[in-house]
Design a protein around this motif. Structure first.
Motif, PDB file in Angstrom:
ATOM      1  N   ALA A   1     -36.915  91.351  23.104  1.00  0.00           N
ATOM      2  CA  ALA A   1     -35.475  91.499  23.261  1.00  0.00           C
ATOM      3  C   ALA A   1     -34.724  90.672  22.208  1.00  0.00           C
ATOM      4  O   ALA A   1     -35.206  89.649  21.735  1.00  0.00           O
ATOM      5  CB  ALA A   1     -35.060  91.041  24.656  1.00  0.00           C
ATOM      6  N   THR A   2     -33.526  91.113  21.804  1.00  0.00           N
ATOM      7  CA  THR A   2     -32.680  90.364  20.864  1.00  0.00           C
ATOM      8  C   THR A   2     -31.298  90.205  21.464  1.00  0.00           C
ATOM      9  O   THR A   2     -30.872  91.002  22.314  1.00  0.00           O
ATOM     10  CB  THR A   2     -32.570  91.086  19.514  1.00  0.00           C
ATOM     11  N   SER A   3     -30.613  89.214  20.998  1.00  0.00           N
ATOM     12  CA  SER A   3     -29.261  88.956  21.459  1.00  0.00           C
ATOM     13  C   SER A   3     -28.449  88.388  20.301  1.00  0.00           C
ATOM     14  O   SER A   3     -28.981  87.663  19.471  1.00  0.00           O
ATOM     15  CB  SER A   3     -29.295  87.961  22.621  1.00  0.00           C
ATOM     16  N   THR A   4     -27.195  88.737  20.218  1.00  0.00           N
ATOM     17  CA  THR A   4     -26.322  88.191  19.168  1.00  0.00           C
ATOM     18  C   THR A   4     -25.118  87.524  19.810  1.00  0.00           C
ATOM     19  O   THR A   4     -24.736  87.841  20.939  1.00  0.00           O
ATOM     20  CB  THR A   4     -25.833  89.303  18.219  1.00  0.00           C
ATOM     21  N   GLY A   5     -24.554  86.621  19.083  1.00  0.00           N
ATOM     22  CA  GLY A   5     -23.360  85.922  19.554  1.00  0.00           C
ATOM     23  C   GLY A   5     -22.495  85.551  18.363  1.00  0.00           C
ATOM     24  O   GLY A   5     -22.916  85.647  17.222  1.00  0.00           O
ATOM     25  N   SER A   6     -21.294  85.143  18.627  1.00  0.00           N
ATOM     26  CA  SER A   6     -20.361  84.762  17.563  1.00  0.00           C
ATOM     27  C   SER A   6     -19.960  83.309  17.713  1.00  0.00           C
ATOM     28  O   SER A   6     -19.838  82.801  18.826  1.00  0.00           O
ATOM     29  CB  SER A   6     -19.090  85.623  17.621  1.00  0.00           C
ATOM     30  N   VAL A   7     -19.756  82.680  16.583  1.00  0.00           N
ATOM     31  CA  VAL A   7     -19.221  81.324  16.560  1.00  0.00           C
ATOM     32  C   VAL A   7     -17.889  81.408  15.843  1.00  0.00           C
ATOM     33  O   VAL A   7     -17.802  81.930  14.734  1.00  0.00           O
ATOM     34  CB  VAL A   7     -20.168  80.351  15.821  1.00  0.00           C
ATOM     35  N   VAL A   8     -16.830  80.912  16.459  1.00  0.00           N
ATOM     36  CA  VAL A   8     -15.487  80.955  15.871  1.00  0.00           C
ATOM     37  C   VAL A   8     -15.148  79.560  15.355  1.00  0.00           C
ATOM     38  O   VAL A   8     -15.191  78.584  16.093  1.00  0.00           O
ATOM     39  CB  VAL A   8     -14.447  81.410  16.915  1.00  0.00           C
ATOM     40  N   PHE A   9     -14.830  79.478  14.068  1.00  0.00           N
ATOM     41  CA  PHE A   9     -14.398  78.220  13.474  1.00  0.00           C
ATOM     42  C   PHE A   9     -12.885  78.226  13.385  1.00  0.00           C
ATOM     43  O   PHE A   9     -12.282  79.225  13.004  1.00  0.00           O
ATOM     44  CB  PHE A   9     -14.981  78.036  12.070  1.00  0.00           C
ATOM     45  N   LYS A  10     -12.259  77.097  13.719  1.00  0.00           N
ATOM     46  CA  LYS A  10     -10.814  76.955  13.620  1.00  0.00           C
ATOM     47  C   LYS A  10     -10.499  75.655  12.897  1.00  0.00           C
ATOM     48  O   LYS A  10     -11.242  74.689  13.010  1.00  0.00           O
ATOM     49  CB  LYS A  10     -10.168  76.946  14.998  1.00  0.00           C
ATOM     50  N   ALA A  11      -9.395  75.643  12.164  1.00  0.00           N
ATOM     51  CA  ALA A  11      -8.953  74.427  11.475  1.00  0.00           C
ATOM     52  C   ALA A  11      -7.437  74.353  11.563  1.00  0.00           C
ATOM     53  O   ALA A  11      -6.756  75.369  11.538  1.00  0.00           O
ATOM     54  CB  ALA A  11      -9.386  74.443  10.015  1.00  0.00           C
ATOM     55  N   THR A  12      -6.926  73.150  11.664  1.00  0.00           N
ATOM     56  CA  THR A  12      -5.488  72.911  11.654  1.00  0.00           C
ATOM     57  C   THR A  12      -5.166  72.053  10.445  1.00  0.00           C
ATOM     58  O   THR A  12      -5.767  71.003  10.248  1.00  0.00           O
ATOM     59  CB  THR A  12      -5.043  72.183  12.943  1.00  0.00           C
ATOM     60  N   VAL A  13      -4.229  72.520   9.624  1.00  0.00           N
ATOM     61  CA  VAL A  13      -3.813  71.771   8.447  1.00  0.00           C
ATOM     62  C   VAL A  13      -2.507  71.059   8.790  1.00  0.00           C
ATOM     63  O   VAL A  13      -1.542  71.690   9.215  1.00  0.00           O
ATOM     64  CB  VAL A  13      -3.608  72.699   7.230  1.00  0.00           C
ATOM     65  N   ALA A  14      -2.491  69.757   8.620  1.00  0.00           N
ATOM     66  CA  ALA A  14      -1.290  68.966   8.888  1.00  0.00           C
ATOM     67  C   ALA A  14      -0.534  68.727   7.591  1.00  0.00           C
ATOM     68  O   ALA A  14      -1.117  68.703   6.510  1.00  0.00           O
ATOM     69  CB  ALA A  14      -1.685  67.627   9.508  1.00  0.00           C
ATOM     70  N   ASN A  15       0.775  68.588   7.706  1.00  0.00           N
ATOM     71  CA  ASN A  15       1.567  68.190   6.543  1.00  0.00           C
ATOM     72  C   ASN A  15       1.170  66.764   6.175  1.00  0.00           C
ATOM     73  O   ASN A  15       1.198  65.871   7.024  1.00  0.00           O
ATOM     74  CB  ASN A  15       3.064  68.231   6.854  1.00  0.00           C
ATOM     75  N   THR A  16       0.792  66.573   4.951  1.00  0.00           N
ATOM     76  CA  THR A  16       0.418  65.239   4.501  1.00  0.00           C
ATOM     77  C   THR A  16       0.752  65.085   3.031  1.00  0.00           C
ATOM     78  O   THR A  16       0.827  66.066   2.295  1.00  0.00           O
ATOM     79  CB  THR A  16      -1.077  64.956   4.761  1.00  0.00           C
ATOM     80  N   CYS A  17       0.991  63.846   2.625  1.00  0.00           N
ATOM     81  CA  CYS A  17       1.317  63.550   1.233  1.00  0.00           C
ATOM     82  C   CYS A  17       0.548  62.315   0.783  1.00  0.00           C
ATOM     83  O   CYS A  17       0.138  61.508   1.620  1.00  0.00           O
ATOM     84  CB  CYS A  17       2.814  63.259   1.073  1.00  0.00           C
ATOM     85  N   HIS A  18       0.361  62.189  -0.519  1.00  0.00           N
ATOM     86  CA  HIS A  18      -0.238  60.981  -1.089  1.00  0.00           C
ATOM     87  C   HIS A  18       0.377  60.737  -2.458  1.00  0.00           C
ATOM     88  O   HIS A  18       0.919  61.643  -3.085  1.00  0.00           O
ATOM     89  CB  HIS A  18      -1.765  61.092  -1.167  1.00  0.00           C
ATOM     90  N   ILE A  19       0.311  59.497  -2.886  1.00  0.00           N
ATOM     91  CA  ILE A  19       0.830  59.143  -4.203  1.00  0.00           C
ATOM     92  C   ILE A  19      -0.187  59.565  -5.245  1.00  0.00           C
ATOM     93  O   ILE A  19      -1.352  59.208  -5.168  1.00  0.00           O
ATOM     94  CB  ILE A  19       1.124  57.627  -4.292  1.00  0.00           C
TER      95      ILE A  19
END
Length: 168
Positions: free
Chosen positions: A20-38
């Motif tokens: 028997a075989t089985s498949t599944g999904s992995v969902v990746f999520k990312a949140t980008v924050a407002n950020t600054c640097h010199i």
């Protein structure tokens, strides 16, 4: 016989489980924050963000044609689309307009001498050009001594203007 039946059932189950075989999904999520640097020194930036070093105004009391110009002193890079508010504040003996882009300032000289004048700040933005660069902010500040200051003695005068970058 009882033992053989159990063994045969175990082998049958093992054989069917491996087929028997089985498949599944992995969902990746990312949140980008407002950020600054010199980013660093002006020389490493596009010319539109101000690459000149501070110049000295050549002042005479007859007119106010002498203007001192300098780069803001730092350029920041922010994630694309970050809203940035840039304001300047003069030392204790100066004023700033509500928008923080202009005001008055008293430069100090030797022996308690001073020179009054007006400062203005121009802010420039270079928009992000690729996935690897952000929006960049910089610019220049100018100081123009007021005309008619006959009481100002010969010598060098200086003052500090603090530039603040705010973002959210």
């Amino acid at each position: 016989m009882k033992n053989l039946t159990l063994l045969a059932a175990a082998l049958t189950l093992a054989g069917s489980a491996s087929a028997a075989t089985s498949t599944g999904s992995v969902v990746f999520k990312a949140t980008v924050a407002n950020t600054c640097h010199i980013v660093g020194v002006q020389a490493a930036l596009p010319a539109s963000l101000g690459s000149g070093t501070a110049s000295t105004a050549s002042y005479t009391a007859l007119n106010n044609s002498g203007v001192s110009t300098a780069a803001i002193g730092a350029v920041i890079e922010c994630t694309k689309g970050t809203v940035v508010d840039i304001k300047a504040t003069p030392g204790a003996q100066g004023t700033a307009a509500t928008d923080g882009r202009s005001g008055t300032m008293k430069l100090s000289g030797t022996g308690g001498a001073f020179l009054n004048g007006a400062w203005t700040m121009a802010v420039d933005k270079v928009n992000s050009t690729s996935q690897m660069t952000g929006d960049r902010y910089g610019g220049s500040v100018t100081f123009r001594p007021d005309a008619g200051q006959w009481g100002a003695v010969k010598g060098d005068y200086s003052g500090i203007l603090t530039v603040t970058f705010e973002y959210n």
